[in-house]
Scaffold this active site. Structure first.
Site, PDB file in Angstrom:
ATOM      1  N   HIS A 170       0.822  -1.209   0.000  1.00 21.96           N
ATOM      2  CA  HIS A 170       0.000   0.000   0.000  1.00 21.96           C
ATOM      3  C   HIS A 170       0.859   1.263   0.000  1.00 21.96           C
ATOM      4  CE1 HIS A 170      -4.249  -1.566   1.101  1.00 21.96           C
ATOM      5  NE2 HIS A 170      -3.558  -2.516   0.498  1.00 21.96           N
ATOM      6  N   ASN A 220      -7.109   1.842   3.722  1.00 24.12           N
ATOM      7  CA  ASN A 220      -6.044   1.637   4.702  1.00 24.12           C
ATOM      8  C   ASN A 220      -6.513   1.600   6.150  1.00 24.12           C
ATOM      9  OD1 ASN A 220      -4.118   1.471   2.716  1.00 24.12           O
ATOM     10  ND2 ASN A 220      -3.482   3.607   2.867  1.00 24.12           N
ATOM     11  N   HIS A 251      -1.447 -12.763  -1.085  1.00 26.05           N
ATOM     12  CA  HIS A 251      -2.738 -13.094  -0.469  1.00 26.05           C
ATOM     13  C   HIS A 251      -2.706 -14.455   0.224  1.00 26.05           C
ATOM     14  CE1 HIS A 251      -5.233 -10.112  -3.150  1.00 26.05           C
ATOM     15  NE2 HIS A 251      -4.498  -9.514  -2.225  1.00 26.05           N
TER      16      HIS A 251
END
Length: 317
Positions: free
Chosen positions: A64, A92, A189
């Site tokens: 991010h 976020n 992931h």
């Protein structure tokens, strides 16, 4: 793995293609802060012993950060006055474990004050997060600088879990990342947890005629619906990203091929021949996944960012 570590040296030149930061090098702090990496590793290890969700949090935090303004640690900055910072942007809000970077920075500052950037500490912590979860190690090129600007509004540039393959490809290519990088980095992931809101679109009111995404394995979809009902009131309800959510492995890809992925953006990786071939390759070989992931992580974490060294990772002086 020696093969994985060896890749790094050959790929450093490639990593610079996506970034004008030519100062990045493996031995950047050898003279000025030789104990840097062990200090960061110790902070990540200590936090992980107390909280098994820390590695996933640090890896996600690094992604991010790099996708907004490059890898400049702007995701760590706090909102100040009328400025709402990145960490308070909608995508976020669920980021956590910022304290790990703060603790690592304090330890590093005590060793070599004003030398190491928060951005480099975050990149090292993300690598350590993968290693401590049983994944590959690699030498992290260093020399990133910190940014001073952090805007919540810019977090809209982060690819959401609802993106299709063309949207994902565009988002990644804008940052110098290829389709292979997209598929390899999606393997992150394999760690972590997702709240219901990120995959609600697949299990309720999918379209005008279907309530559930037909690409979902039916029993898996029903299990998701049981923990995430249509009008979910449980704040932290959700599901793990795969069945071994604290171990860095290739199970994510295996489940994806079985229709057991959480996000539309995961399922999208099966929508083109090239990306589906990569998913199948990584599902069949942990080693090939790890090699690709390392290559793509080095490339992504080399996206250019800030211009200074911050003494505090939380605020701008």
């Amino acid at each position: 793995m020696e093969t994985v570590v060896g890749l790094v040296f050959a790929l450093l030149v490639i990593s610079q293609m996506s970034s004008p930061v030519s100062a990045l090098s493996l031995n950047y702090y050898d003279q000025t802060c030789p104990k840097l990496e062990s200090a960061v590793t110790e902070a990540v290890k200590k936090a992980t012993m107390n909280d098994k969700t820390v590695p996933a949090a640090l890896l996600r935090m690094h992604f991010h950060d790099c996708f907004i303004r490059g890898c400049d640690a702007s995701v760590l900055l706090a909102s100040k006055g009328t400025n709402k910072a990145e960490k308070d942007g909608p995508p976020n809000i669920s980021l956590h474990a910022f304290y790990v970077i703060d603790n690592a920075k304090k330890a590093v500052e005590s060793l070599c004050p004003g030398v190491v950037s928060c951005a480099d500490i975050l990149a090292l912590a993300a690598r350590d997060a993968v290693v401590l979860s049983g994944g590959p190690t690699w030498d992290v090129p260093k020399g990133r600088k910190d940014g001073r600007i952090s805007k919540a509004s810019e977090t809209r540039q982060l690819p959401p879990p609802t993106f299709n393959i063309s949207q994902l490809q565009q988002s990644f290519s804008q940052r110098g990342l290829s389709l292979e990088d997209l598929v390899a980095l999606s393997g992150g992931h394999t760690l972590g947890f997702s709240h219901c809101s990120s995959f609600q679109n697949r299990i309720h009111n999918f379209n005008a005629t279907l309530d559930m995404d037909p690409t979902l394995n039916p029993s898996f979809g029903n299990s998701l619906r049981s923990v995430c009902p249509a009008h979910n009131k449980v704040k932290n309800a959700g599901a793990t990203m795969d069945s071994s959510a604290t171990t860095f492995d290739n199970v994510y890809y295996k489940l994806l091929l079985q229709g057991k992925s959480l996000f539309s953006s995961d399922q999208a990786l099966l929508s083109t021949g090239k990306t589906m071939k990569l998913v199948s390759k990584f599902a069949s070989s942990q080693e090939m996944f790890e090699q690709a992931f390392v290559k793509s992580m080095i490339k992504m974490s080399s996206i250019s960012g800030g211009q200074e060294i911050r003494l505090d990772c939380k605020v701008v002086r």
